[in-house]
Design a protein around this motif. Structure first.
Motif, PDB file in Angstrom:
ATOM      1  N   PRO A   1      11.335   2.897 -56.421  1.00 40.27           N
ATOM      2  CA  PRO A   1      12.172   2.183 -57.395  1.00 40.27           C
ATOM      3  C   PRO A   1      12.756   1.046 -56.682  1.00 40.27           C
TER       4      PRO A   1
ATOM      5  N   PHE B   1      15.139  -1.693 -55.432  1.00 37.49           N
ATOM      6  CA  PHE B   1      16.493  -1.602 -55.046  1.00 37.49           C
ATOM      7  C   PHE B   1      17.054  -2.859 -54.116  1.00 37.49           C
TER       8      PHE B   1
ATOM      9  N   GLY C   1      20.361  -3.847 -53.303  1.00 32.86           N
ATOM     10  CA  GLY C   1      21.598  -3.671 -52.471  1.00 32.86           C
ATOM     11  C   GLY C   1      22.822  -3.888 -52.946  1.00 32.86           C
TER      12      GLY C   1
ATOM     13  N   GLU D   1      23.355  -3.176 -56.576  1.00 36.44           N
ATOM     14  CA  GLU D   1      23.328  -2.336 -57.616  1.00 36.44           C
ATOM     15  C   GLU D   1      24.680  -1.783 -57.719  1.00 36.44           C
ATOM     16  N   MET D   2      25.090  -1.162 -56.541  1.00 38.53           N
ATOM     17  CA  MET D   2      26.394  -0.174 -56.528  1.00 38.53           C
ATOM     18  C   MET D   2      27.610  -0.966 -56.858  1.00 38.53           C
TER      19      MET D   2
ATOM     20  N   GLU E   1      11.768   3.030 -63.808  1.00 43.40           N
ATOM     21  CA  GLU E   1      11.747   2.669 -62.395  1.00 43.40           C
ATOM     22  C   GLU E   1      10.227   2.190 -61.923  1.00 43.40           C
TER      23      GLU E   1
ATOM     24  N   TYR F   1      11.110  -4.569 -62.349  1.00 39.38           N
ATOM     25  CA  TYR F   1      12.800  -4.910 -62.229  1.00 39.38           C
ATOM     26  C   TYR F   1      13.086  -3.580 -63.183  1.00 39.38           C
ATOM     27  N   SER F   2      13.820  -2.791 -62.588  1.00 45.56           N
ATOM     28  CA  SER F   2      14.535  -1.526 -63.019  1.00 45.56           C
ATOM     29  C   SER F   2      15.784  -1.358 -63.445  1.00 45.56           C
TER      30      SER F   2
ATOM     31  N   TYR G   1      22.916  -1.968 -63.229  1.00 42.25           N
ATOM     32  CA  TYR G   1      21.770  -1.815 -62.036  1.00 42.25           C
ATOM     33  C   TYR G   1      20.849  -2.810 -62.156  1.00 42.25           C
TER      34      TYR G   1
ATOM     35  N   GLN H   1      19.030  -6.674 -60.161  1.00 38.54           N
ATOM     36  CA  GLN H   1      17.761  -6.965 -59.852  1.00 38.54           C
ATOM     37  C   GLN H   1      17.125  -8.380 -60.371  1.00 38.54           C
TER      38      GLN H   1
ATOM     39  N   SER I   1       9.551  -2.797 -52.005  1.00 40.01           N
ATOM     40  CA  SER I   1      10.091  -2.566 -50.561  1.00 40.01           C
ATOM     41  C   SER I   1       8.835  -2.107 -49.661  1.00 40.01           C
TER      42      SER I   1
END
Ligand SMILES: *Cc1c(COP(=O)(O)O)cnc(C)c1O
Length: 382
Positions: free
Chosen positions: A10, A12, A14, A16-17, A183, A187-188, A245, A249, A361
């Protein structure tokens, strides 16, 4: 089994959190249509030029909304490819409409626009164009057929976010365009999607359908002073957490897109020799289609060779995967739909296609490992 190179990871980036924290601790908003959902909506509207984008709980639900909004009735026919995900058909079968499957083009794996017209009957209401691998269907031809026969067009653009046909975003040609942010997509948001509505006069009906059949959206805009139940509907709003989230992205969409395109190009270059001597086939991108590197696939000689290649790669801990089993050959496809005309390419081409690992990734070294393994496989076949 642990794969050294999985099929999908999926995306990610960085941040998102941080967005999730903002949703919980600053915005205090975790249900639907909060600031992050509005941000994502605006991003899609500005990026694509559609008049309205409504976020949904999945790409499947975006298709379901589109199906309701076309107003198809039991027994109406919907033309679509058989080489697609079951959700493309499910959306219409839920309204008791009949999927009429048409053959694909062997080059792009998209519906063959030249075989659509012959499948039209007086029950036909909708044509569904699914843009496989983010490569556009022949939209000029499809829109022309729809216009001449007074049919609606739904685009299953689940794989086609950030891709275009003749400079215009996929998902904005038909009456409705459906995106997925699952996912496995570029883009998720985990699970999520969006429906694009081309004509402004259809937006209100779509908002009502999405908000349990109420005119709540108009109420929030101050257009009415109390809201009420006005039509049938469901709850298609995604959680604000999912959109938080996704917003991270979308902020990095160009980075994600360019990275994927670079990996895609590397696959193509490193496998060009095998393609040059006719051992395998590589994806074909028409010059007027801007794709988004959603997928990198190759075509083997036949099913036997593909099965052998997949297990060869598996032994080297590389996960490659075949794709759709044509819907008209599945139990539900046989029960609910029918294939019109000859299955010249759908089964034959789907049997040969294998997808290689492709995700944000994925590193250049990993791509190289995969292409070396594919080459090693063909050495064993000499
Ligand atoms: C992913 C996908 C869907 C479904 O999207 P979800 O968000 O998983 O429901 C529908 N059609 C196609 C072509 C897809 O690739």
């Amino acid at each position: 089994m642990e794969y050294a190179i999985p099929f999908n990871v999926p995306p990610f980036v960085g941040t998102e959190m941080e967005n999730l924290k903002t949703a919980c601790e600053v915005n205090h908003k975790i249900s639907g249509d909060g600031p992050f959902t509005k941000y994502c909506k605006k991003w899609v509207e500005e990026k694509t030029g559609t008049s309205c984008c409504l976020f949904t709980t999945s790409g499947t639900d975006a298709l379901e909304m589109a199906s309701h909004l076309t107003g198809v009735e039991p027994g109406d026919e919907v033309i679509m490819p058989s080489y697609t995900f079951c959700s493309t058909a499910d959306a219409f079968v839920l309204r008791r409409a009949v999927p009429v499957f048409v053959d694909i083009r062997p080059d792009t794996m998209n519906i063959d626009e030249n075989k659509i017209e012959d499948a039209i009957t007086d029950r036909t209401k909708v044509i569904v164009a699914m843009h496989y691998a983010g490569v556009g269907c022949e939209m000029d031809a499809i829109m022309d057929i729809a216009k001449r026969h007074h049919l609606m067009v739904v685009e299953d653009a689940a794989q086609a976010v950030h891709a275009s046909y003749k400079g215009k975003a996929l998902g904005t040609f038909g009456d409705f365009g459906c995106y997925s942010f699952h996912e496995t997509k570029n883009y998720s948001m985990g699970e999520g999607g969006a429906v694009l509505i081309r004509d402004p006069e259809k937006v209100e009906e779509a908002e009502i359908l999405r908000e349990k059949g109420t005119n709540r959206s108009q109420f929030f805009r101050g257009q009415i002073d109390k809201y009420t139940w006005v039509n049938f509907g469901s709850s298609y709003l995604p959680s604000e957490l999912n959109c938080a989230y996704l917003a991270a992205q979308l902020d990095n969409a160009d980075l994600i897109n360019n990275t994927r395109l670079a990996r895609w190009e590397q696959y193509r270059e490193e496998l060009s020799e095998l393609a040059g001597d006719g051992t395998i086939e590589l994806p074909y991108i028409p010059s007027y289609c801007e794709h988004n590197a959603h997928m990198f696939y190759i075509k083997t000689k036949d099913l036997e060779e593909r099965t052998a290649l997949i297990s060869f790669l598996k032994e080297r801990k590389i996960y490659a995967a075949f794709h759709y089993v044509p819907l008209h050959t599945s139990p539900a496809g046989r029960k609910f739909g029918r294939f019109h005309g000859k299955d010249e390419y759908t089964t034959k081409e789907s049997d040969r296609l294998v997808r290689l690992p492709m995700y944000y990734s994925l590193t250049p070294d990993q791509v190289h490992t995969v292409t070396q393994a594919v080459k090693a496989f063909y050495e064993t076949r000499k």
